[in-house]
Design an enzyme around this catalytic site. Structure first.
Site, PDB file in Angstrom:
ATOM      1  NE  ARG A 252      -2.141   0.581   3.878  1.00 46.39           N
ATOM      2  CZ  ARG A 252      -1.455   1.262   4.805  1.00 46.39           C
ATOM      3  NH1 ARG A 252      -1.140   2.518   4.602  1.00 46.39           N
ATOM      4  NH2 ARG A 252      -1.093   0.672   5.927  1.00 46.39           N
ATOM      5  CG  HIS A 256      -5.657   2.294   6.943  1.00 45.94           C
ATOM      6  ND1 HIS A 256      -5.852   0.998   6.475  1.00 45.94           N
ATOM      7  CD2 HIS A 256      -6.771   2.612   7.647  1.00 45.94           C
ATOM      8  CE1 HIS A 256      -7.030   0.566   6.881  1.00 45.94           C
ATOM      9  NE2 HIS A 256      -7.610   1.515   7.598  1.00 45.94           N
ATOM     10  CE1 TYR A 265       1.660   2.203   8.502  1.00 48.33           C
ATOM     11  CE2 TYR A 265       0.583   3.810   9.923  1.00 48.33           C
ATOM     12  CZ  TYR A 265       0.621   3.098   8.734  1.00 48.33           C
ATOM     13  OH  TYR A 265      -0.345   3.274   7.780  1.00 48.33           O
TER      14      TYR A 265
END
Length: 362
Positions: A252, A256, A265
């Protein structure tokens, strides 16, 4: 029943055929169709993100970087097959033929699903992880009982494999030999949780073994490999060989959703490494090197993608007057007494509001 040790790859990141690819690449027209779909999917993702910033969408989970998975999942299905997507699979839903404006209806907050699931045999987009998988198995099992040739493509992400619904769906499908293909888009993160914190299995494809389901892993940025592996899984399921499990290793690229800060992260270097594996660039490089793709056809693909973006933009920019009755009309074919009572309360409150506004004007 065990997957291959390494993900199946037919085109390397530089667009060159691998040893396996030299013998088993899909036909040129199939690859061109896939490239056209990926170009459209990339433009659709870009347009949707802009619409979020303009306030026309409440949220958008982009599939940028996963376009090969999205397009392949739709392309390998027959008209009578079913697609069960997740919330990140709007590009696959559009590739299946659903109107792009309707495909975004749920994310805009218009009404229940945004489109008629039966028109294109596409189940509603689902936000809760893995809940669509038992439903997909049920549809596949029912089709088998009726003697139909229907196959169900049930998509999920790596995070969904940690949910109980995933395990229940696989077990039920295996026991009843349901013709369903479980397609895991392993994009390395369940929001902010990396795969290493979810599973220590050699691969997610290995999870099928415990249920008696054959698994395979494939390079999720290689459309040629995806078409080959997924079409094989679909045909095995259609031939009565029961459920199949396919894991696609992809990434990805964007956050998100627009509400996520991915820099908390993961590192920029990690993202850059995966950007270099862009599925669109990989396939286009191969097709141009083989003389299958020229500038005129590439321009036609871009123009068609821009038309989808225009339709999406125009459709989402139209103000729609919501009908509160829709909250109750589409829950059951015959409304329950509770729904009838709730609708009456809504009508009463709306009448009071209208009367209050009229008095204020006086």
């Amino acid at each position: 029943m065990l997957p291959s040790l390494e993900p199946v790859m037919l085109l390397d990141p530089d667009g060159r055929p691998t040893a396996a690819g030299k013998a088993s690449l899909p036909a040129g027209e199939e690859l061109l169709r896939g490239l056209a779909g990926m170009v459209a999917a990339r433009r659709f993702n870009e347009q949707a993100y802009v619409l979020v910033r303009q306030g026309r969408l409440a949220v958008y989970p982009s599939s940028h970087g996963q376009e090969a998975c999205q397009v392949a999942a739709a392309q390998v299905l027959a008209d009578d097959d079913w697609l069960f997507p997740t919330y990140r699979d709007t590009a696959a839903v559009v590739a299946r033929g659903v109107d792009p404006v309707e495909a975004l209806g749920l994310l805009k907050g218009d009404w229940h699903s945004g489109y008629d699931p039966y028109e294109r045999r596409v189940a509603p987009l689902t936000t809760p992880l893995a809940t669509q998988l038992p439903h997909a198995v049920g549809v596949a099992h029912a089709a088998r009982l009726r003697g139909e040739s229907t196959v169900v493509m049930a998509i999920c992400g790596d995070g969904a494999t940690s949910e109980g619904d995933f395990h229940e769906a696989l077990n039920f499908a295996a026991v009843f030999r349901a013709p369903v293909v479980f397609f895991i888009q392993n994009n390395q993160y369940a929001i902010s949780v990396p795969l290493a914190r979810q599973s220590i299995a050699p691969s997610l494809a290995h999870k099928g073994v415990g249920y008696g389901i054959p698994g395979e892993q494939v390079d999720g940025n290689d459309l040629a490999a995806l078409l080959t592996v997924l079409s094989g899984a679909v045909e095995r399921a259609r031939a009565g060989q029961g459920p199949q499990l396919v894991e696609a290793r992809t990434y990805r690229i964007q956050a998100h959703t627009n509400a996520d800060d991915a820099t908390r992260y993961r590192t920029d270097d990690e993202v850059t490494e995966w950007v270099a594996k862009d599925p669109l660039v990989r396939l286009e490089t191969y097709l141009r090197a083989e003389g299958i793709l020229d500038d005129a056809r590439a321009a036609a693909f871009a123009e068609a993608a821009e038309e989808i973006a225009r339709r999406t933009r125009d459709g989402l920019n139209r103000d729609v007057e919501p009908n509160p009755d829709d909250l109750f009309r589409f829950v059951y074919s015959r409304p329950t007494s509770q729904l009838v009572d709730q609708l009456a309360v809504v009508h009463d409150e709306m009448s009071r509001d209208a009367l209050s506004r009229e008095e204020d004007r006086r």
